[in-house]
Scaffold this active site. Structure first.
Site, PDB file in Angstrom:
ATOM      1  N   SER A 171      -4.585 -36.769 -49.986  1.00 14.95           N
ATOM      2  CA  SER A 171      -3.413 -37.536 -50.394  1.00 14.95           C
ATOM      3  C   SER A 171      -3.562 -38.066 -51.821  1.00 14.95           C
ATOM      4  CB  SER A 171      -3.182 -38.672 -49.389  1.00 14.95           C
ATOM      5  OG  SER A 171      -1.973 -39.342 -49.632  1.00 14.95           O
ATOM      6  N   ASP A 344       4.251 -32.369 -43.014  1.00 18.07           N
ATOM      7  CA  ASP A 344       3.685 -33.444 -43.831  1.00 18.07           C
ATOM      8  C   ASP A 344       4.799 -34.209 -44.538  1.00 18.07           C
ATOM      9  OD1 ASP A 344       2.287 -35.039 -45.688  1.00 18.07           O
ATOM     10  OD2 ASP A 344       0.680 -33.567 -45.835  1.00 18.07           O
ATOM     11  N   HIS A 374       0.452 -35.501 -42.278  1.00 20.64           N
ATOM     12  CA  HIS A 374      -0.383 -35.953 -43.385  1.00 20.64           C
ATOM     13  C   HIS A 374      -1.770 -36.429 -42.969  1.00 20.64           C
ATOM     14  CE1 HIS A 374      -0.499 -36.903 -47.648  1.00 20.64           C
ATOM     15  NE2 HIS A 374      -0.997 -38.092 -47.393  1.00 20.64           N
TER      16      HIS A 374
END
Length: 401
Positions: A171, A344, A374
């Site tokens: 991320s 995601d 995610h």
């Protein structure tokens, strides 16, 4: 308005649950709920170290290290794992060793280093300011890329006596990687391979809480400055209370906690061991600055991967132009392995496939998992077979080159 109503309902449910006599029916507490990162590592019998790094602008960052696995000495290769937004080094150790990337890499012979960005649970010190000072929180991921990553990586290489290492980011950990390895060519030379889990650059197509907040980004910034709320969702006793006493109840209450934890990343527990949710909730959120969150909201509105937008007059002072400059991912010459998920919310497939992958000059692999969201990349129960063994194979191949 719907987001406000939803959040109010969630708080009401939490209040009802926390005062409910059914608290006596709590599921057995998992040991890791009350442990810090070093305690988790030691709990499973792995060697552990804590290191502190000072950045050029005065922040004291904490690095955690697993120098080798249980039954295998180190192969001499260092790997640096960087967490995402509102997270910490704990994210790579949340599940038992056979499901956690940090432990799996250590058992594969790697010297594992776990980073912590400024402002989170483990990196909350500064040589001049405290967390009560506005100045401490005057940062976004711009500064993480400019100061935190170079300081941490240089420290790891000096301490381990290596000339390069493998970098794994999740991320926001990928965002600062794309920035740092594109802008800082000397740093880029020290990265053998960049493994990007749920890669985030442009965020024009994201869903969830940040998308909702982006509509009110200017107003939110004014509100924060007016009321002096400079830290965003820090780890607090109340959050730990939710993890221990709310998430530990029956399944319906685990779902309440899931909705809070996944408000930003996306709600889906099909690939999670739901009995571990209390562990996740006692370590997340780990905190960041409000400015960091506003930065993401700005990029949702602009559709660009850019520096923090201070407004026309301040931008001219800082950047010598009216608009915040965009980051150019085409300058990232480091070999990159992309791991993405079709479900995601943050690393949306449209953003990845349209505004990131085509511009990266050295993509050595792109693996997409259709059903993943995610957080599956760090917490997924089948992540080892789906991607972790693949990552080790990629790293081993790059080691021989």
């Amino acid at each position: 308005m719907m987001e406000v109503v939803s959040f109010s309902i969630s708080l009401l449910l939490i209040t009802m649950v926390s005062s409910n006599p059914l608290k006596k029916a709590l599921a057995p507490k998992l040991p890791e709920e009350s442990m810090n990162v070093i305690e988790i590592i030691k709990y499973y019998g792995y060697p552990s170290e804590t290191h502190h790094v000072k950045t050029e602008d005065g922040y004291i960052l904490t690095l955690h290290r697993i120098p080798h696995g249980l039954f295998k000495s180190s192969n001499g290769q260092a790997v640096f794992l960087q967490h995402g937004i509102l997270d910490s080094s704990a994210t790579y150790l949340m599940n038992p060793p056979h499901q956690s990337l940090g432990f799996i890499l250590a058992d594969a012979g790697y010297d594992v280093w776990l980073g912590n960005s400024r402002g989170n649970t483990y990196s909350s010190e500064h040589i001049k300011f405290t967390t009560k000072d506005k100045e401490f929180w005057d940062f976004s991921f711009d500064e993480m890329a400019k100061y935190d990553l170079p300081a941490s990586i240089d420290y790891v290489l000096e301490t381990s006596n290596k000339s390069d290492l493998y970098y794994v980011g999740h991320s926001q950990g990928t965002s600062i990687g794309f920035i740092a390895f594109g802008e800082n060519k000397e740093l880029a030379k020290k990265i053998r391979t960049f493994v990007a889990l749920a890669p985030v650059a442009t965020v024009g197509h994201i869903k969830g809480a940040i998308k909702a907040v982006s509509i009110f980004a200017p107003e939110l910034e004014m509100f924060i400055n007016l009321f002096g709320i400079y830290d965003f969702l820090p780890s607090t006793p109340f959050v730990h209370y939710l993890g221990e006493y709310v998430c530990g109840l029956w399944k319906v209450n685990e779902e309440v906690c899931s909705s809070l934890a996944f408000l930003i990343a996306g709600y889906d527990t099909t690939n999670l061991n739901e009995t571990r949710i209390p562990v996740y909730m006692t370590h997340l959120p780990a905190g960041t600055s409000s400015k960091d969150m506003i930065h993401f909201a700005q990029m949702v509105k602009s559709g660009k991967f850019q520096k923090f937008d201070y407004g026309k007059s301040e931008n001219i002072k800082r950047y010598n132009q009216e608009y915040a400059p965009s980051y150019n991912v085409s300058k990232v010459e480091v070999p990159v392995a992309l791991y993405t998920g079709s479900n995601d919310w943050l690393a949306d497939p449209t953003d990845v496939n349209t505004n990131l992958k085509p511009f990266l000059p050295n993509v050595i692999l792109h693996k997409n998992i259709d059903a993943w969201n995610h957080l599956d990349f760090v917490w997924g129960i089948n992540a080892k077979n789906m991607i972790y063994l693949d990552i080790i194979e990629v790293m081993n191949k790059m080691k021989k080159m």
